[in-house]
Design a protein around this motif. Structure first.
Motif, PDB file in Angstrom:
ATOM      1  N   ASP A  13       0.942  -1.431  -0.104  1.00 50.95           N
ATOM      2  CA  ASP A  13      -0.077   0.215   0.164  1.00 50.95           C
ATOM      3  C   ASP A  13       0.888   0.897   0.000  1.00 50.95           C
ATOM      4  O   ASP A  13       0.494   2.392  -0.490  1.00 50.95           O
ATOM      5  N   ILE A  16       5.099   3.989  -3.850  1.00 51.73           N
ATOM      6  CA  ILE A  16       4.466   5.266  -4.569  1.00 51.73           C
ATOM      7  C   ILE A  16       4.975   4.888  -6.688  1.00 51.73           C
ATOM      8  O   ILE A  16       5.570   5.666  -7.028  1.00 51.73           O
ATOM      9  N   LYS A  17       5.397   3.882  -7.025  1.00 50.05           N
ATOM     10  CA  LYS A  17       5.403   2.781  -7.782  1.00 50.05           C
ATOM     11  C   LYS A  17       6.814   4.283  -8.749  1.00 50.05           C
ATOM     12  O   LYS A  17       7.237   4.076  -9.609  1.00 50.05           O
ATOM     13  N   ASP A  43       2.804  -4.367  -6.953  1.00 47.63           N
ATOM     14  CA  ASP A  43       2.013  -4.371  -8.571  1.00 47.63           C
ATOM     15  C   ASP A  43       0.898  -5.589  -8.137  1.00 47.63           C
ATOM     16  O   ASP A  43      -0.540  -5.359  -8.784  1.00 47.63           O
ATOM     17  N   ARG A  46      -2.023  -5.990  -5.853  1.00 45.87           N
ATOM     18  CA  ARG A  46      -3.471  -5.396  -5.629  1.00 45.87           C
ATOM     19  C   ARG A  46      -4.037  -6.481  -7.248  1.00 45.87           C
ATOM     20  O   ARG A  46      -5.166  -6.658  -6.984  1.00 45.87           O
ATOM     21  N   TRP A  47      -3.252  -7.140  -7.593  1.00 46.59           N
ATOM     22  CA  TRP A  47      -4.669  -7.938  -8.944  1.00 46.59           C
ATOM     23  C   TRP A  47      -4.505  -9.027  -8.002  1.00 46.59           C
ATOM     24  O   TRP A  47      -6.064  -9.702  -8.657  1.00 46.59           O
TER      25      TRP A  47
ATOM     26  N   ASP B 234      -6.614   2.044  -2.147  1.00 44.33           N
ATOM     27  CA  ASP B 234      -5.888   1.982  -2.656  1.00 44.33           C
ATOM     28  C   ASP B 234      -5.805   0.698  -3.577  1.00 44.33           C
ATOM     29  O   ASP B 234      -5.275   0.004  -4.785  1.00 44.33           O
ATOM     30  N   TYR B 235      -6.459  -0.875  -3.048  1.00 49.03           N
ATOM     31  CA  TYR B 235      -6.247  -1.354  -3.037  1.00 49.03           C
ATOM     32  C   TYR B 235      -8.112  -2.007  -2.901  1.00 49.03           C
ATOM     33  O   TYR B 235      -8.566  -1.777  -1.870  1.00 49.03           O
ATOM     34  N   ARG B 303      -3.840   3.684   2.643  1.00 51.29           N
ATOM     35  CA  ARG B 303      -4.174   4.386   1.573  1.00 51.29           C
ATOM     36  C   ARG B 303      -5.673   5.070   0.759  1.00 51.29           C
ATOM     37  O   ARG B 303      -6.177   3.894  -0.015  1.00 51.29           O
ATOM     38  N   LEU B 305      -7.178   6.752  -2.204  1.00 49.22           N
ATOM     39  CA  LEU B 305      -6.751   7.610  -3.687  1.00 49.22           C
ATOM     40  C   LEU B 305      -7.274   8.073  -3.600  1.00 49.22           C
ATOM     41  O   LEU B 305      -6.662   9.420  -4.482  1.00 49.22           O
ATOM     42  N   CYS B 430       0.259   0.162 -13.417  1.00 52.22           N
ATOM     43  CA  CYS B 430      -0.705  -0.111 -11.941  1.00 52.22           C
ATOM     44  C   CYS B 430      -2.554  -1.065 -11.833  1.00 52.22           C
ATOM     45  O   CYS B 430      -2.081  -2.133 -11.643  1.00 52.22           O
ATOM     46  N   GLU B 431      -2.243  -1.333 -13.398  1.00 51.58           N
ATOM     47  CA  GLU B 431      -3.803  -1.610 -13.805  1.00 51.58           C
ATOM     48  C   GLU B 431      -3.798  -2.653 -15.113  1.00 51.58           C
ATOM     49  O   GLU B 431      -4.366  -3.477 -15.773  1.00 51.58           O
ATOM     50  N   MET B 461      -5.145   4.704 -12.981  1.00 54.16           N
ATOM     51  CA  MET B 461      -6.375   4.488 -12.035  1.00 54.16           C
ATOM     52  C   MET B 461      -6.014   3.659 -10.732  1.00 54.16           C
ATOM     53  O   MET B 461      -6.630   3.750  -9.807  1.00 54.16           O
ATOM     54  N   GLY B 462      -4.395   3.314 -10.659  1.00 55.89           N
ATOM     55  CA  GLY B 462      -4.260   2.699 -10.107  1.00 55.89           C
ATOM     56  C   GLY B 462      -3.605   4.560  -8.980  1.00 55.89           C
ATOM     57  O   GLY B 462      -3.487   4.510  -9.021  1.00 55.89           O
ATOM     58  N   PRO B 463      -2.519   3.049  -7.825  1.00 50.85           N
ATOM     59  CA  PRO B 463      -1.971   3.946  -6.906  1.00 50.85           C
ATOM     60  C   PRO B 463      -1.054   5.638  -7.569  1.00 50.85           C
ATOM     61  O   PRO B 463      -1.440   6.009  -6.670  1.00 50.85           O
ATOM     62  N   GLU B 467       1.096   8.868 -12.826  1.00 54.72           N
ATOM     63  CA  GLU B 467       2.748   8.859 -12.375  1.00 54.72           C
ATOM     64  C   GLU B 467       3.256   8.305 -14.153  1.00 54.72           C
ATOM     65  O   GLU B 467       4.169   9.065 -15.150  1.00 54.72           O
ATOM     66  N   ASP B 512       0.282   8.078   2.241  1.00 53.33           N
ATOM     67  CA  ASP B 512       1.328   8.343   0.781  1.00 53.33           C
ATOM     68  C   ASP B 512       1.069   8.646  -0.486  1.00 53.33           C
ATOM     69  O   ASP B 512       1.163   8.824  -1.387  1.00 53.33           O
ATOM     70  N   GLU B 516       2.921  10.285  -3.119  1.00 55.55           N
ATOM     71  CA  GLU B 516       2.687   9.837  -4.397  1.00 55.55           C
ATOM     72  C   GLU B 516       2.614  11.375  -4.779  1.00 55.55           C
ATOM     73  O   GLU B 516       3.031  11.391  -5.871  1.00 55.55           O
TER      74      GLU B 516
END
Lengths: 405, 556, 438
Positions: A13, A16-17, A43, A46-47, B234-235, B303, B305, B430-431, B461-463, B467, B512, B516
């Protein structure tokens, strides 16, 4: 899919990628089929919450070296996330080979009584070819040799002498010292005795679990963790000041991963479980510093991944720097490629060698008398892949104290 | 001036409008849908995305409950790729009246909704993240429903059956000739060119904005706008829909939607003039978190989002002050009958769950007005994406890429899951959105901009909120549009996309989410110097006097 | 374990401070939780690019002088102009020792860095791999510029950069073209360029054969050009050498652009600084993070790390270089902003609705970027209104700056890091002398 988040590592969580973990992964550098720590870890998690369909078997390539965790500025426990996902959803069932490689304590028990035979046999070319063909244990690296007498057997004779010391500690020796190479264990006893500290062993101990985790035997790892933690508790309730381990991977596991990965609550004991280097530096700073003679050797120090992960390298350096006559060369902080049992597996051997190649080259260019490292797996890899002998820092210290066995 | 002839013009690209367009197309009626922005940009895209079982309304509104459970079963069949059959739990917490549970179960049974009464431990086994202090729970066939995907699939099916979508086309007036509505005058929002659509029937499906359309014909339809705010986590912190087993109140539904979870909603009356300028208030956020934690305690440590809000398109039928007890019933006005104005039909009220039923009822009226004998097949005909795939994925396509694409597009993913390096390049990490999927959305699903792409693919649409992917996707968009001979100011589009992401982050800027944002700010301004570009510094949008178009970008 | 100086944070400020201390023979440790902002930076050092009225500055030193007058609490105000100059020249010498030389324009003016998005951003010191444009005036030597990408590399968008460059008034009379070069699979170990980030691609390109091939392809595709702009993907360690090689072989003037993260020019600087710190005998504690410290008699007595509750770290002088929000030096919850290790005083009590602007990017600074810890005039931390005598704060944990908008992050890191180190060195040598005298 219902995942109990209370039992899960939700540090993903915090990601920040920023992608910086991907620059440090030694596996992704070599193995194009590995999606790298970002995709496999935060990553992917989450999936994976959506269902098992999102689990990627390519996670099996992760060696759990934890360099991604060291690089991460967000505190994401990337390696642990990957290990847990593997344990939860991996369809890749451990092979009999993985069983043999990971059950280090059991193998030690079987092998030590007939050590000379095992050692000889595992050096014979046709046997290795067979192991390679049948078990997928690569024919090229040298496998650990077994000691004819276990450390515990040796220690039985020493035990009475230890009780004369007023201060007592308990030594968690781990599998390698017990069955394969007892030197480091003996050196620890000598060094501590020279510092007026007596050594005891746990009544019984099991493998710390690090190879079991990496090979997917999470249940076994957890039951070992429970047994060891009970043993630690019992020892610490007695006259032992603390528990000491000399292997960086065992140490990280019994201190940090029992709670965070295996869900065995050892938090009240953690501060009394020491890696040897922290204990020694503490003693030195208190003034318990016996006289040392110059050893006059040139050494190249390799920092094990798991020691870097827990921020422990500086304490080993502090010890080495206090030893007179040590010409210390730092090797770049890269993974040697062995990663526990990873490098023994046929499918990983080439990856493992490629990961370690820059380290081996650097050692060649320094041309030291010895390579020094705190980890037995790194030792095996370096000795198997170069012509240099590898010492544990304690063995260098034992030489300086003149108590080397 | 450009003029286009058709049978029916549908105003409004929400789920209802898209459903009517599809229904017309499947009945063989020529139809065009006009939408001033993009599809699913109004109320459709600003709710929970909850596939109601009807249980929530069982006690207070049994008619709605019955409609819901019927549509629930239909959507699970015709829109399987937009739906997840998660089931839902109605939790009774210590602060709730436990006896309500029996009333609730009874009402569900009367509405034909199956329930299962669970002990605390049974419920925790199914949903370990639910509040362990609950007294008990009732399991119902709730699920999740992706509004963007649903709308897009309806449009896609309509287009494949001869209908036409004109997004970014704003209706400026109705064409009224001899006391009859004969079409609409529009403005192409991209080019600024006027265009006239002539038709035999005009359907006003503009939701809350339908009041304005009606005003073009001097008709009075009074809307009762109520704002609802939601937070996106976030998730996926829960895997089943969580409700409170009590009368509906603020922030008592937690829905797992795709990779995230949603908590909502609040309900606040807003003046009609403000519907294009609504914002999430900071005290609403505190309420959502406080109540959300009661459903799943981990929510408080996770978090947030984004925050967003939508307007419920309720028609005022009594003097209710809260907006909560107003009937959610479907209102259809055939103005030929009610106001002696032939050619215009208005549809309003209802909810996302009943979009198909609303479309069916509306198209029945339209069909009757056109003196056609047609019958509706939308309850049985599967939407594109809902059929089983005939192909197996190429082995070189990674598991998460394949699974994500199929999750979003069903069997239609076959069209873009190709084994070449370029099309399987991951753009949004992210997606897990590939270049192939983005190209598909531009070429097949009418995406004109990065924001459009988001609605059709989950881009950004992800975390990281765009970016990592914004520039990559801008490149794909620029290249693909160029291939089609379409021009775009890509830098401007990039700015709008980043700004649309920012709008939702701004209300939840702490923890977070702030880290971010700090990182994204550092990257786009510090590293790339974005704001010095003309497209960014040009104050096209004055934040203090937000134009309607931009305020609409406070979305999922 | 005992240190003379212990630095919390291994970014640019922390490393500069650590290296300076280690140079002076102090036993120096750096506790670093993860990689720093350098990994996402341009690799150039900004000093001051914009004034308080958002006007582009040609002369950064004149700008600083004005800034010190207008905003004395700015971190530069605690260092002073003379020390800023000394710090920069020390850093330039260091950069030569590290074999990654940083230079400024001869006239000590700012220069415009071309960004990967095709925008211009003022900067001061630059590595040899980049060509910059003057802040003012025309660009007489540029007629044709080529923006070149390696086909498939996702984190650089030549068309987008090209589009934006063409919109710049400076480029009105310049022809800008974009080119994508395809490398044969065997030259990149049969790896997929579409799946690689800058660092991964650089590993494939970092050899003589591939560079020669790239040069050949470049010559053919570009033809004549006065400047070739390429994403920074050539080599993580030998960037300058590889770029020079490529220029020589192709006969083209090439400048690299720092890409979307990870950014090679920043990583190179970070790597060299870390190596140099190691070589000087500095001790790097990575993989762990500082949890808390005990403060008694106005001084930090000891520091505890997260992973090692067994041994406190003790140091005569402690430096907080933990960065801003991104690096975790500052944390925000729903109600307030905190410095979370020591709970130091921060420069804001505003509610969260006032932390940022409605517009994300329009040249106006977000308030959160200026949040930071409060210090005394010597950059020593303040807690509950009282100065902590042996705790210095440096870099972006300091408040009152707008590093992103004013373009000052690098300059603040270097000058505050260096200045704190100088203070520490002076103090420790005085203390030692005093002990000696006694």
């Amino acid at each position: 899919m219902s995942v109990n988040l209370a039992l899960l590592d939700t540090t993903f969580d915090m990601c920040i990628k920023c992608t910086v973990c991907t620059t440090k992964c030694p596996v992704a550098e070599i193995q194009p089929d590995y999606p790298g720590p970002k995709q496999s870890g935060p990553d992917g998690e989450r999936w994976r919450m959506k269902g098992e369909d999102f689990y990627d078997e390519a996670l099996k390539y992760c060696t759990n070296c934890k360099r991604c965790e060291v690089a991460c500025p967000s505190g994401v426990e990337i390696g642990s996330i990957i290990q847990k996902a593997k344990a939860r959803s991996g369809r890749h069932k451990p092979k009999i080979r993985d069983y043999i490689l990971s059950h280090t304590d059991l193998m030690g028990k079987v092998a030590t009584p007939v050590a000379p035979i095992v050692n000889m046999v595992t050096k014979i070319k046709p046997v290795r070819v067979l192991m390679d063909k049948i078990l997928d244990i690569d024919g090229r690296p040298s496998l650990p040799t077994y000691s004819w007498q276990t450390f515990r057997q040796w220690f039985k004779k020493e035990a009475p002498d230890q009780s004369v010391f007023k201060r007592q500690i308990t030594f968690y020796h781990g599998c390698y010292i017990n069955s394969n190479d007892t030197t480091v264990g003996k050196d620890l006893v000598s060094v501590l005795n020279a510092m007026n500290i007596g050594v005891q062993l746990l009544k019984k101990e099991k493998c710390c679990g690090v190879p079991l985790i990496a090979n997917g035997f999470m249940d076994k790892a957890q039951s070992n963790a429970k047994l060891n933690t009970e043993q630690f508790r019992e020892a610490l309730e007695g006259d032992s000041e603390c528990v000491i381990s000399t292997s960086s991977s065992c140490s990280m596991t019994i201190r940090d991963e029992y709670h965070s990965l295996l869900e065995v609550d050892n938090r009240e004991l953690v501060n009394r479980i020491f890696f040897f280097n922290t204990f020694l530096v503490k003693e030195f700073e208190k003034g318990n510093l016996p006289d040392m003679k110059p050893v006059n050797i040139k050494i190249a120090y390799h920092s094990p991944c798991h020691l870097i992960r827990v921020g422990g390298v500086v304490f080993t350096l502090e010890i080495l720097r206090r030893i007179p006559g040590v010409e210390l060369h730092m090797l770049d902080q890269r993974c040697c490629g062995q990663a526990g049992t990873y490098g023994f597996k046929k499918e990983n051997y080439d990856t493992s060698q490629a990961i370690g190649a820059p380290i081996f080259d650097q050692i060649d260019s320094i041309n030291p008398d010895y390579v020094v490292t705190d980890c037995e797996a790194c030792k095996m890899q370096v000795e198997s892949s170069t012509n240099y002998k590898v010492l544990h820092p304690l063995s260098v210290l034992a030489r300086a104290l003149g108590v080397s066995k | 001036m450009k003029t286009i002839e058709t049978d029916v013009v549908v105003i409004g690209g929400g789920a209802t409008g898209a459903g009517i367009l599809r229904d017309c197309a499947l009945r063989g009626i020529k139809a065009i849908l006009v939408e001033r922005d993009d599809i699913a940009n109004g109320t459709t895209g600003r709710n929970h995305g909850l596939l109601h079982s009807g249980a929530r309304y069982a006690v207070t509104d049994s008619h709605s409950a019955k409609e819901c459970i019927k549509e629930n079963r239909i959507l699970k069949n015709i829109a399987s790729h937009c739906v997840e059959k998660t089931d839902g739990l109605f939790l009774t917490l210590p602060e709730d009246d436990y006896s309500f549970q029996q009333t609730f179960i009874q009402a569900c049974a009367e509405a034909g909704i199956e329930t299962e009464n669970l002990t605390r431990n049974q419920a925790l086994k199914l949903e370990p993240n639910a509040n362990p202090e609950m007294l008990g729970a009732v399991r119902v066939p709730d699920g999740t429903l992706d509004p963007f995907r649903l709308t897009s699939a309806n449009i896609l099916d309509a287009v494949e059956h001869g209908a036409k979508l004109m997004n970014y086309t704003r209706v400026t007036s109705l064409v009224i000739e001899q006391g009859e509505v004969r079409g609409v005058n529009c403005l192409d929002m991209k080019t600024g060119q006027p265009v006239t659509l002539r038709s035999r029937q005009v359907v006003n499906a503009a939701g809350i904005w339908g009041q304005q359309i009606a005003e073009y014909a001097d008709l009075s339809i009074k809307m009762f706008p109520a704002k609802g705010s939601l937070l996106i986590m976030d998730y996926r912190i829960n895997s089943m829909v969580l409700n409170r087993c009590r009368k509906p109140a603020d922030a008592d539904i937690l829905v797992p939607g795709d990779t995230i979870s949603l908590i909502g909603t609040t309900s606040r009356k807003v003046p009609y003039e403000d519907i294009d300028n609504i914002k999430v208030d900071s005290d609403e956020i505190d309420i959502l978190i406080r109540e959300g934690e009661k459903l799943a305690p981990i929510l408080g440590q996770s978090r947030v989002l984004r925050a967003y809000c939508g307007v419920r398109p309720l028609i005022s039928v009594d003097g209710d002050e809260s907006g909560r007890n107003i009937s959610r019933g479907i209102v259809i006005r055939n103005h030929a009958e009610t106001d002696s104005l032939p050619g215009l039909v208005t549809v309003a009220g209802g909810k996302l769950m009943t979009y198909r039923l609303m479309a069916e009822m509306t198209t029945d009226v339209v069909s009757k007005n056109l003196e056609l004998k047609t019958c509706c097949t939308t309850a049985e005909t599967k939407l594109p994406g809902a059929s089983p795939s005939k192909k197996t994925a190429a082995t070189s396509i990674s598991v998460p890429i394949n699974a994500s694409a199929r999750y979003r597009h069903g069997e239609r993913a076959d069209q873009f899951l190709k084994d070449d390096a370029l099309s399987k390049a991951v753009i949004c990490e992210c997606e897990m959105i590939t270049r192939g999927e983005i190209e598909y959305a531009i070429e097949q699903l009418n995406a004109h901009s990065l924001v459009d792409l988001r609605r059709r693919t989950r881009l950004g649409m992800g975390p990281c909120q765009g970016e990592v992917c914004a520039c990559r996707a801008a490149d794909v968009l620029q290249t693909t549009l160029k291939k089609q001979g379409r021009e775009t100011n890509i830098a401007e589009d990039l700015n709008e996309f980043l700004q649309s992401r920012w709008k939702g982050v701004l209300p939840v800027l702490w923890g977070d989410a702030l880290r971010e944002a700090d990182f994204t700010y550092w990257t786009y301004q510090g590293l790339l110097g974005a704001s010095s570009l003309e497209a960014f510094s040009r104050t096209k949008i004055n934040p203090d006097t937000v134009s309607p178009k931009i305020s609409l970008e406070t979305e999922v | 374990m005992k240190f003379d100086s212990l630095i919390i944070g291994g970014g640019l400020a922390g490393l500069v401070c650590g290296i300076r201390c280690a140079q002076a023979g102090l036993k120096t440790g750096i506790v670093s939780r993860g990689e720093s902002g350098l990994a996402f930076s341009s690799g150039t050092i900004d000093l001051l690019g914009m004034d308080q009225q958002q006007k582009l500055l040609s002369d950064p030193f004149a700008g600083i002088e004005k800034l010190l007058f207008e905003l004395p609490e700015h971190p530069y105000g605690k260092v002073g102009l003379t020390a800023i100059r000394d710090a920069l020249s020390w850093f330039q010498t260091l950069s030569c020792e590290m074999k990654i030389p940083y230079t400024h324009r001869k006239d000590e003016k700012n220069q415009n860095r071309i960004t990967a998005l095709g925008a211009l951003r003022p900067t001061y010191l630059s590595p040899a791999t980049m060509t910059h444009l003057p802040i003012a005036g025309s660009l007489p030597d540029l007629r044709r510029v080529a923006v070149v990408n390696i086909e498939g590399f996702r984190d650089f968008q030549p068309e987008l950069a090209c589009h934006n460059l063409k919109c710049l008034p400076e480029f009105t009379d310049i022809e800008v073209i974009s080119i994508s070069l395809k490398l044969p699979d065997e030259f990149i170990s049969n790896r997929d360029t579409n799946a690689m980030r800058s660092v991964e691609l650089s590993r494939q390109l970092d050899n003589d054969t591939t560079i020669s091939l790239l040069a050949e392809k470049l010559k053919i595709a570009v033809g004549k050009a006065d400047l070739v702009l390429m994403p920074s993907v050539l080599s993580q360690t030998y960037g300058a050498e590889r770029l020079a090689q490529l220029s020589k072989l192709s006969g083209l003037r090439i400048s690299e652009l720092a890409t979307l993260p990870p950014s090679l020019p920043g990583l190179r600087l970070s790597e060299r600084l870390q190596q140099h710190f190691h070589r000087l005998g500095g001790l790097m504690i990575s993989g762990d993070k500082v949890q808390s410290g005990t403060i008694e008699q106005g001084k930090i007595q000891s520091i505890l790390t997260h992973g090692n509750g067994q041994m406190a770290l003790n140091a005569e002088q402690v430096v907080l270089a933990s960065g801003s929000f991104m690096s975790g030096g500052l944390v925000a919850d729903r109600h307030c902003i905190r410095e979370h290790i020591f709970n130091l005083d921060v420069n804001t009590q505003s509610p969260r609705t006032e932390w940022a602007n409605q517009k994300f990017l329009n040249g106006k600074a977000h308030a959160f970027a200026s949040f930071g810890v409060v210090t005394d005039p010597h950059m020593r931390a303040v807690k509950d209104g009282k100065t902590i005598g042996n705790l210095y704060c440096i870099g972006s944990v300091l408040g009152h700056a707008q590093p992103v908008e004013e373009g000052s992050a690098g300059g603040i890191a270097i000058s505050t890091g260096w200045a704190a180190a100088e203070n520490i060195i002076r103090k420790i040598s005085t203390n030692k002398e005093n002990r000696h005298v006694r």
